[in-house]
Design an enzyme around this catalytic site. Structure first.
Site, PDB file in Angstrom:
ATOM      1  N   GLY A   1      79.580 -62.636   4.913  1.00 55.72           N
ATOM      2  CA  GLY A   1      80.575 -61.981   5.870  1.00 55.72           C
ATOM      3  C   GLY A   1      80.965 -62.742   6.826  1.00 55.72           C
TER       4      GLY A   1
ATOM      5  N   GLY B   1      84.191 -62.317   9.529  1.00 56.22           N
ATOM      6  CA  GLY B   1      84.181 -61.152  10.619  1.00 56.22           C
ATOM      7  C   GLY B   1      84.041 -61.859  11.701  1.00 56.22           C
ATOM      8  CD  GLN B   2      83.739 -59.028  17.420  1.00 54.52           C
ATOM      9  OE1 GLN B   2      83.156 -57.781  17.242  1.00 54.52           O
ATOM     10  NE2 GLN B   2      84.107 -58.947  18.724  1.00 54.52           N
TER      11      GLN B   2
ATOM     12  CG  ASP C   1      84.360 -62.072   4.275  1.00 57.82           C
ATOM     13  OD1 ASP C   1      84.696 -61.212   3.771  1.00 57.82           O
ATOM     14  OD2 ASP C   1      83.990 -62.082   5.492  1.00 57.82           O
TER      15      ASP C   1
ATOM     16  CG  ASP D   1      81.141 -57.330  -3.653  1.00 61.04           C
ATOM     17  OD1 ASP D   1      80.336 -56.984  -2.569  1.00 61.04           O
ATOM     18  OD2 ASP D   1      81.613 -56.502  -4.345  1.00 61.04           O
TER      19      ASP D   1
ATOM     20  CE1 TYR E   1      76.928 -51.197  11.913  1.00 61.29           C
ATOM     21  CE2 TYR E   1      76.542 -50.230  14.076  1.00 61.29           C
ATOM     22  CZ  TYR E   1      76.501 -51.222  13.104  1.00 61.29           C
ATOM     23  OH  TYR E   1      76.853 -52.496  13.651  1.00 61.29           O
TER      24      TYR E   1
ATOM     25  CE  LYS F   1      73.905 -52.885  11.680  1.00 56.02           C
ATOM     26  NZ  LYS F   1      73.828 -54.339  10.760  1.00 56.02           N
TER      27      LYS F   1
HETATM   28  P1  NAD Z   1      83.122 -57.520  10.813  1.00 56.27           P
HETATM   29  O1  NAD Z   1      83.551 -56.178  10.513  1.00 56.27           O
HETATM   30  O2  NAD Z   1      83.949 -58.096  11.872  1.00 56.27           O
HETATM   31  O3  NAD Z   1      82.817 -58.396   9.878  1.00 56.27           O
HETATM   32  C1  NAD Z   1      82.068 -58.449   8.457  1.00 56.27           C
HETATM   33  C2  NAD Z   1      82.557 -59.197   7.665  1.00 56.27           C
HETATM   34  O4  NAD Z   1      81.945 -58.725   6.225  1.00 56.27           O
HETATM   35  C3  NAD Z   1      84.149 -58.913   7.211  1.00 56.27           C
HETATM   36  O5  NAD Z   1      84.889 -60.122   7.275  1.00 56.27           O
HETATM   37  C4  NAD Z   1      84.257 -58.405   5.843  1.00 56.27           C
HETATM   38  O6  NAD Z   1      85.315 -58.914   5.001  1.00 56.27           O
HETATM   39  C5  NAD Z   1      82.989 -58.817   5.321  1.00 56.27           C
HETATM   40  N1  NAD Z   1      82.487 -57.823   4.226  1.00 56.27           N
HETATM   41  C6  NAD Z   1      82.442 -56.584   4.105  1.00 56.27           C
HETATM   42  N2  NAD Z   1      82.026 -56.171   2.761  1.00 56.27           N
HETATM   43  C7  NAD Z   1      81.714 -57.344   2.412  1.00 56.27           C
HETATM   44  C8  NAD Z   1      81.128 -57.404   1.115  1.00 56.27           C
HETATM   45  N3  NAD Z   1      80.881 -56.579   0.234  1.00 56.27           N
HETATM   46  N4  NAD Z   1      80.647 -58.695   0.624  1.00 56.27           N
HETATM   47  C9  NAD Z   1      80.917 -59.677   1.418  1.00 56.27           C
HETATM   48  N5  NAD Z   1      81.632 -59.588   2.651  1.00 56.27           N
HETATM   49  C10 NAD Z   1      81.761 -58.261   2.923  1.00 56.27           C
HETATM   50  O7  NAD Z   1      81.670 -57.456  11.778  1.00 56.27           O
HETATM   51  P2  NAD Z   1      80.963 -58.083  12.722  1.00 56.27           P
HETATM   52  O8  NAD Z   1      81.380 -57.472  13.937  1.00 56.27           O
HETATM   53  O9  NAD Z   1      81.245 -59.664  12.339  1.00 56.27           O
HETATM   54  O10 NAD Z   1      79.279 -57.832  12.393  1.00 56.27           O
HETATM   55  C11 NAD Z   1      78.644 -58.364  11.605  1.00 56.27           C
HETATM   56  C12 NAD Z   1      77.232 -57.894  11.664  1.00 56.27           C
HETATM   57  O11 NAD Z   1      76.849 -57.546  13.031  1.00 56.27           O
HETATM   58  C13 NAD Z   1      77.232 -56.485  11.043  1.00 56.27           C
HETATM   59  O12 NAD Z   1      76.017 -56.168  10.243  1.00 56.27           O
HETATM   60  C14 NAD Z   1      77.239 -55.435  12.167  1.00 56.27           C
HETATM   61  O13 NAD Z   1      76.698 -54.342  12.122  1.00 56.27           O
HETATM   62  C15 NAD Z   1      76.434 -56.201  13.173  1.00 56.27           C
HETATM   63  N6  NAD Z   1      76.791 -56.018  14.542  1.00 56.27           N
HETATM   64  C16 NAD Z   1      78.129 -56.253  14.984  1.00 56.27           C
HETATM   65  C17 NAD Z   1      78.220 -55.943  16.427  1.00 56.27           C
HETATM   66  C18 NAD Z   1      79.532 -56.258  17.037  1.00 56.27           C
HETATM   67  O14 NAD Z   1      79.745 -55.922  18.196  1.00 56.27           O
HETATM   68  N7  NAD Z   1      80.588 -57.047  16.483  1.00 56.27           N
HETATM   69  C19 NAD Z   1      77.336 -55.376  17.248  1.00 56.27           C
HETATM   70  C20 NAD Z   1      76.031 -54.689  16.684  1.00 56.27           C
HETATM   71  C21 NAD Z   1      76.014 -55.256  15.314  1.00 56.27           C
HETATM   72  C1  AKB Z   2      80.112 -50.767  16.793  1.00 55.54           C
HETATM   73  O1  AKB Z   2      80.494 -50.470  17.870  1.00 55.54           O
HETATM   74  O2  AKB Z   2      79.931 -50.269  15.745  1.00 55.54           O
HETATM   75  C2  AKB Z   2      79.561 -52.272  17.144  1.00 55.54           C
HETATM   76  C3  AKB Z   2      78.021 -52.358  17.200  1.00 55.54           C
HETATM   77  C4  AKB Z   2      77.516 -51.831  18.697  1.00 55.54           C
HETATM   78  O3  AKB Z   2      77.216 -51.996  16.444  1.00 55.54           O
HETATM   79  N1  AKB Z   2      80.051 -53.046  17.886  1.00 55.54           N
END
Ligand code: NAD
Ligand code: AKB
Length: 317
Positions: free
Chosen positions: A11, A14-15, A37, A53, A143, A147
């Protein structure tokens, strides 16, 4: 830094993944970091990218063998807002992919896992102010349920098989290098782009909805610090509370106005309002501070200034 680690990031597009790939590459060297990814967007020019995947266990295993992977940072998931729109798939992706990674460690193909949890693991019956590490947790989103279950499974794999999985309950993350993907806290990133582009923003949460948040730089540092901490410092094998800042849309808008005086904000709460109201407003992370010396660097004024300066200077808006 010379290293024997080979690190796979699932992944990575992603962000969080984009910034984590960059930071880990600086520490361990480009050749030791393998971003992966679903699609190759061409952004990882310095690393050998793998299309993967996370639900395909055999493909994951092949990549681990091919590169001699020792650590996996597993970031692929559906987040809170997109998860509610596609609940069964969110459950499948978030849980099955975690089991694939945990099983790789159980079978000793890899030695360490990072998997993020979230403040979404809490729920409407959780005390909302200064939420402690150990408290009532009855999440109300798919979600959040995934978690909370993931936390328990990480702990179970550690207790049964000694799997070294480490996790943080991230708050909403705010950074200028990458775009958020389907969360409830995403407004706190969009607001900067809109403030710079149009000097106005329509927020999908109501003005006084306070949530725990953090600058991405702090989150990446916390992630790497918990992974590099000696194993005996990691006393919580579910996920650690992690705190940075807490603010409402109104408070961040006021801070933005100090830099862009004619910025205006309006409020049009949608389905994400109920999700936000089920989460804590602020987090107590004393265990992370005591066990592995966590400390954030960004407060709200510093975060706002950093976001505006970087988005403007890098002409990202
Ligand atoms: P995001 O949605 O920006 O990135 C997720 C990435 O996973 C994407 O690039 C997507 O293409 C990839 N992805 C989706 N399905 C996939 C698959 N089947 N195989 C491979 N890749 C796949 O999410 P993020 O914000 O970068 O979050 C990453 C992790 O951090 C997640 O587990 C999320 O729950 C956790 N998280 C994020 C935040 C936040 O504020 N960004 C807060 C709490 C927890
Ligand atoms: C969301 O809003 O879903 C995420 C998180 C706090 O897990 N940024």
């Amino acid at each position: 830094m010379s290293t024997t680690e080979k690190i796979l990031i699932i992944g990575a597009g992603g962000q969080i993944g984009v910034e984590l790939t960059e930071s880990l590459s600086k520490i361990y060297g480009n050749k030791n970091i393998i971003p992966s990814d679903l699609k190759d967007t061409g952004i990882f020019t310095n690393n050998s990218f793998e299309k993967l995947d996370a639900l395909d266990k055999n493909a994951l295993f092949d990549i681990v063998k091919k590169h001699g992977v020792t650590q996996v940072y597993h970031l692929a998931a559906l987040l809170s807002a997109t998860g509610e729109q596609n609940p069964m798939f969110a459950w499948k992706l978030n849980m099955e992919s975690l089991f694939h990674v945990l099983d790789l460690a159980k079978e000793k193909h890899i030695s360490q896992i990072y998997w993020p949890s979230s403040i979404a693991a809490f729920g409407p019956t959780t005390p909302r102010q200064n939420t402690p590490q150990f408290t009532i947790m009855e999440p109300s989103t798919v979600y959040g349920i995934s978690k909370q279950a993931g936390e328990r499974w990480c702990e179970w794999y550690y207790n049964k098989f000694g799997v070294d999985a480490r996790s943080l309950r991230y708050p909403g993350l705010i950074g200028w290098k990458s775009a958020p993907g389907g969360g409830t806290t995403d407004y706190a990133v969009h607001i900067f782009h809109e403030a710079l582009k149009h000097k106005t923003y329509e927020c999908f949460l109501s003005e006084n909805t306070a949530l725990p948040m953090m600058h991405m730089e702090d989150a990446i540092r916390a992630t790497i610090e918990i992974m590099q901490a000696p194993a005996d410092k990691i006393k919580i094998r579910g996920a650690y509370n992690l705190s940075g800042i807490s603010f409402s849309p109104k408070e961040i808008a006021e801070e933005i106005k100090k830099h862009i005086p004619d910025f205006t904000i309006t409020y049009k709460p949608d389905f994400r309002q109920a999700i936000a109201e089920s989460w804590p407003q602020s987090i107590n992370d004393k265990e992370a501070r005591e066990h592995w010396s966590w400390k954030e660097k960004y407060d709200l004024p510093k975060l706002v200034e950093n976001m505006l300066v970087n988005l403007k200077e890098k002409a990202l808006v």
